[in-house]
Design a protein around this motif. Structure first.
Motif, PDB file in Angstrom:
ATOM      1  N   SER A   1     -11.180  11.286  67.401  1.00 25.05           N
ATOM      2  CA  SER A   1     -10.947   9.839  67.325  1.00 25.05           C
ATOM      3  C   SER A   1     -12.147   9.044  67.840  1.00 25.05           C
ATOM      4  CB  SER A   1      -9.675   9.452  68.083  1.00 25.05           C
ATOM      5  OG  SER A   1      -9.833   9.674  69.461  1.00 25.05           O
ATOM      6  N   LYS A   2     -12.936   9.622  68.758  1.00 22.52           N
ATOM      7  CA  LYS A   2     -14.148   8.961  69.236  1.00 22.52           C
ATOM      8  C   LYS A   2     -15.237   8.951  68.177  1.00 22.52           C
ATOM      9  CE  LYS A   2     -15.025   9.182  74.116  1.00 22.52           C
ATOM     10  NZ  LYS A   2     -15.738   9.886  75.173  1.00 22.52           N
ATOM     11  N   LEU A   3     -15.250   9.978  67.331  1.00 19.03           N
ATOM     12  CA  LEU A   3     -16.286  10.134  66.310  1.00 19.03           C
ATOM     13  C   LEU A   3     -15.644  10.248  64.927  1.00 19.03           C
ATOM     14  CD1 LEU A   3     -18.355  12.806  68.282  1.00 19.03           C
ATOM     15  CD2 LEU A   3     -18.832  10.354  68.119  1.00 19.03           C
ATOM     16  N   PRO A   4     -14.952   9.203  64.472  1.00 20.85           N
ATOM     17  CA  PRO A   4     -14.205   9.306  63.215  1.00 20.85           C
ATOM     18  C   PRO A   4     -15.089   9.468  61.981  1.00 20.85           C
ATOM     19  CG  PRO A   4     -14.250   7.041  63.959  1.00 20.85           C
ATOM     20  CD  PRO A   4     -14.865   7.876  65.054  1.00 20.85           C
ATOM     21  N   ASN A   5     -16.345   9.070  62.059  1.00 19.27           N
ATOM     22  CA  ASN A   5     -17.224   9.142  60.891  1.00 19.27           C
ATOM     23  C   ASN A   5     -18.023  10.439  60.824  1.00 19.27           C
ATOM     24  OD1 ASN A   5     -16.402   6.580  60.076  1.00 19.27           O
ATOM     25  ND2 ASN A   5     -17.906   5.614  61.398  1.00 19.27           N
ATOM     26  N   CYS A   6     -17.767  11.342  61.726  1.00 20.85           N
ATOM     27  CA  CYS A   6     -18.486  12.618  61.747  1.00 20.85           C
ATOM     28  C   CYS A   6     -17.729  13.617  60.868  1.00 20.85           C
ATOM     29  CB  CYS A   6     -18.606  13.134  63.183  1.00 20.85           C
ATOM     30  SG  CYS A   6     -19.604  14.629  63.319  1.00 20.85           S
ATOM     31  N   ALA A   7     -18.166  13.731  59.625  1.00 25.05           N
ATOM     32  CA  ALA A   7     -17.475  14.572  58.642  1.00 25.05           C
ATOM     33  C   ALA A   7     -17.514  16.052  59.007  1.00 25.05           C
ATOM     34  CB  ALA A   7     -18.077  14.354  57.264  1.00 25.05           C
ATOM     35  N   GLU A   8     -18.575  16.496  59.659  1.00 29.57           N
ATOM     36  CA  GLU A   8     -18.735  17.914  59.985  1.00 29.57           C
ATOM     37  C   GLU A   8     -18.476  18.185  61.461  1.00 29.57           C
ATOM     38  OE1 GLU A   8     -22.605  18.995  58.628  1.00 29.57           O
ATOM     39  OE2 GLU A   8     -22.106  18.677  56.534  1.00 29.57           O
ATOM     40  N   LEU A   9     -17.568  17.434  62.066  1.00 33.90           N
ATOM     41  CA  LEU A   9     -17.305  17.566  63.500  1.00 33.90           C
ATOM     42  C   LEU A   9     -16.898  18.986  63.878  1.00 33.90           C
ATOM     43  CD1 LEU A   9     -17.145  16.190  66.257  1.00 33.90           C
ATOM     44  CD2 LEU A   9     -14.764  15.665  65.751  1.00 33.90           C
ATOM     45  N   GLU A  10     -15.978  19.577  63.129  1.00 34.52           N
ATOM     46  CA  GLU A  10     -15.506  20.922  63.451  1.00 34.52           C
ATOM     47  C   GLU A  10     -16.641  21.932  63.406  1.00 34.52           C
ATOM     48  OE1 GLU A  10     -12.221  21.610  60.810  1.00 34.52           O
ATOM     49  OE2 GLU A  10     -11.211  19.809  61.540  1.00 34.52           O
ATOM     50  N   THR A  11     -17.499  21.825  62.409  1.00 34.35           N
ATOM     51  CA  THR A  11     -18.643  22.734  62.285  1.00 34.35           C
ATOM     52  C   THR A  11     -19.592  22.553  63.456  1.00 34.35           C
ATOM     53  OG1 THR A  11     -18.467  22.666  59.890  1.00 34.35           O
ATOM     54  CG2 THR A  11     -20.565  23.409  60.801  1.00 34.35           C
ATOM     55  N   MET A  12     -19.870  21.309  63.800  1.00 34.24           N
ATOM     56  CA  MET A  12     -20.805  21.042  64.896  1.00 34.24           C
ATOM     57  C   MET A  12     -20.236  21.474  66.239  1.00 34.24           C
ATOM     58  SD  MET A  12     -22.520  17.461  63.922  1.00 34.24           S
ATOM     59  CE  MET A  12     -23.150  17.116  62.313  1.00 34.24           C
ATOM     60  N   VAL A  13     -18.939  21.257  66.441  1.00 33.67           N
ATOM     61  CA  VAL A  13     -18.296  21.724  67.669  1.00 33.67           C
ATOM     62  C   VAL A  13     -18.395  23.240  67.743  1.00 33.67           C
ATOM     63  CG1 VAL A  13     -16.046  22.015  68.806  1.00 33.67           C
ATOM     64  CG2 VAL A  13     -16.770  19.757  68.023  1.00 33.67           C
ATOM     65  N   ASN A  14     -18.152  23.886  66.619  1.00 33.62           N
ATOM     66  CA  ASN A  14     -18.252  25.333  66.560  1.00 33.62           C
ATOM     67  C   ASN A  14     -19.664  25.800  66.933  1.00 33.62           C
ATOM     68  OD1 ASN A  14     -17.396  28.001  66.049  1.00 33.62           O
ATOM     69  ND2 ASN A  14     -18.351  27.908  64.043  1.00 33.62           N
ATOM     70  N   GLU A  15     -20.688  25.126  66.402  1.00 33.44           N
ATOM     71  CA  GLU A  15     -22.069  25.489  66.712  1.00 33.44           C
ATOM     72  C   GLU A  15     -22.366  25.297  68.193  1.00 33.44           C
ATOM     73  OE1 GLU A  15     -24.285  23.060  63.991  1.00 33.44           O
ATOM     74  OE2 GLU A  15     -23.797  24.342  62.271  1.00 33.44           O
ATOM     75  N   LEU A  16     -21.867  24.210  68.771  1.00 40.84           N
ATOM     76  CA  LEU A  16     -22.076  23.975  70.208  1.00 40.84           C
ATOM     77  C   LEU A  16     -21.355  25.027  71.049  1.00 40.84           C
ATOM     78  CD1 LEU A  16     -21.793  20.073  70.272  1.00 40.84           C
ATOM     79  CD2 LEU A  16     -23.860  21.435  70.689  1.00 40.84           C
ATOM     80  N   LEU A  17     -20.166  25.444  70.601  1.00 49.84           N
ATOM     81  CA  LEU A  17     -19.442  26.521  71.287  1.00 49.84           C
ATOM     82  C   LEU A  17     -20.230  27.831  71.200  1.00 49.84           C
ATOM     83  CD1 LEU A  17     -15.811  25.789  70.068  1.00 49.84           C
ATOM     84  CD2 LEU A  17     -16.509  25.942  72.462  1.00 49.84           C
ATOM     85  N   GLN A  18     -20.683  28.167  69.991  1.00 54.57           N
ATOM     86  CA  GLN A  18     -21.424  29.410  69.776  1.00 54.57           C
ATOM     87  C   GLN A  18     -22.698  29.477  70.601  1.00 54.57           C
ATOM     88  OE1 GLN A  18     -21.813  29.341  65.420  1.00 54.57           O
ATOM     89  NE2 GLN A  18     -21.275  31.498  65.563  1.00 54.57           N
ATOM     90  N   ASN A  19     -23.397  28.352  70.691  1.00 52.94           N
ATOM     91  CA  ASN A  19     -24.674  28.322  71.379  1.00 52.94           C
ATOM     92  C   ASN A  19     -24.555  28.080  72.879  1.00 52.94           C
ATOM     93  OD1 ASN A  19     -26.250  28.848  69.048  1.00 52.94           O
ATOM     94  ND2 ASN A  19     -25.955  26.737  68.402  1.00 52.94           N
ATOM     95  N   GLY A  20     -23.323  28.001  73.373  1.00 51.14           N
ATOM     96  CA  GLY A  20     -23.100  27.924  74.810  1.00 51.14           C
ATOM     97  C   GLY A  20     -23.301  26.557  75.432  1.00 51.14           C
ATOM     98  N   PHE A  21     -23.288  25.473  74.630  1.00 50.73           N
ATOM     99  CA  PHE A  21     -23.440  24.130  75.182  1.00 50.73           C
ATOM    100  C   PHE A  21     -22.107  23.557  75.652  1.00 50.73           C
ATOM    101  CE2 PHE A  21     -27.240  24.446  72.512  1.00 50.73           C
ATOM    102  CZ  PHE A  21     -28.206  24.009  73.403  1.00 50.73           C
ATOM    103  N   ILE A  22     -21.002  23.993  75.018  1.00 51.14           N
ATOM    104  CA  ILE A  22     -19.670  23.584  75.433  1.00 51.14           C
ATOM    105  C   ILE A  22     -18.782  24.817  75.509  1.00 51.14           C
ATOM    106  CG2 ILE A  22     -19.815  21.226  74.535  1.00 51.14           C
ATOM    107  CD1 ILE A  22     -18.191  22.106  72.118  1.00 51.14           C
ATOM    108  N   GLN A  23     -17.646  24.662  76.170  1.00 56.09           N
ATOM    109  CA  GLN A  23     -16.708  25.767  76.305  1.00 56.09           C
ATOM    110  C   GLN A  23     -15.283  25.243  76.195  1.00 56.09           C
ATOM    111  OE1 GLN A  23     -17.299  27.326  80.232  1.00 56.09           O
ATOM    112  NE2 GLN A  23     -16.842  25.393  81.223  1.00 56.09           N
ATOM    113  N   PRO A  24     -14.379  26.086  75.718  1.00 54.76           N
ATOM    114  CA  PRO A  24     -12.970  25.677  75.691  1.00 54.76           C
ATOM    115  C   PRO A  24     -12.364  25.846  77.078  1.00 54.76           C
ATOM    116  CG  PRO A  24     -13.222  27.854  74.736  1.00 54.76           C
ATOM    117  CD  PRO A  24     -14.603  27.370  75.074  1.00 54.76           C
TER     118      PRO A  24
END
Length: 192
Positions: free
Chosen positions: A79-102
């Protein structure tokens, strides 16, 4: 998807077993990230990316990383980034690369409390001040006089006096849109 083109694949140049293991990791992370209640948080690597001068991420990834902060649900991030069409992909990349964590151990009640706006009578000045300082550090750095003034604020009146200065600096150095985003985040945290 984690890898739709071999050239951009995190598995490019590795063996089949490694690609299969990476694919399973990607699928697992994607499934988890699609849950709107999943809590995300920056890792130490993510903090360093935001606060150090040597940026390695593309601007859109940095924006997502900045928005994640110290904890946010995937639904709130969407909801903060409603215009980000590839949000899920980018979140996944940040998770994979260790920048964010669940954050898997947060209970639903604790998660709901963490994302709800505070009541006007219970404004946590330190929390709102930290938000502005983090926003400024990411966009204009920590050497700005406005950053110093905000870091020295002791009360709500002082905060409300310095906030317009910070907004002007962000608008001039970064963009008016980002200044408005910072102001909206402050309003949300203050319950306005």
């Amino acid at each position: 998807m984690c890898f739709d083109k071999a050239a951009h694949s995190p598995c490019a140049g590795t063996g089949y077993a490694a690609q299969r293991a990476q694919a399973m990791t990607c699928i697992t992370i994607m499934e988890a990230s699609m849950e709107m209640t999943m809590q995300l948080s920056r890792t130490l690597k993510g903090q360093e990316e935001i606060f150090n001068l040597g940026h390695t991420l593309r601007p859109r990834h940095r924006q997502i990383l900045f928005s994640v902060g110290n904890g946010i649900s995937f639904g709130e991030l969407r909801s903060k980034l409603p215009n980000c069409a590839e949000l899920e992909t980018m979140v996944n990349e940040l998770l994979q690369n260790g920048f964010i964590q669940p954050l898997r151990n947060m209970t639903a009640a604790h998660a709901a409390a963490a994302v709800s706006a505070p009541a006007p009578s219970t404004v946590n000045l330190a929390e709102v001040q930290a938000y502005v300082l983090e926003f400024m550090a990411a966009l204009v750095g920590t050497k700005s006089p406005a950053y110093r003034q905000m870091s020295e604020v002791q009360d709500l009146a002082g905060f409300k006096t310095v906030l317009p200065v910070c907004r002007k600096v962000i608008a001039a150095v970064a963009s008016p849109r980002q200044a408005a985003e910072m102001e909206a985040g402050v309003a949300q945290r203050m319950g306005d």
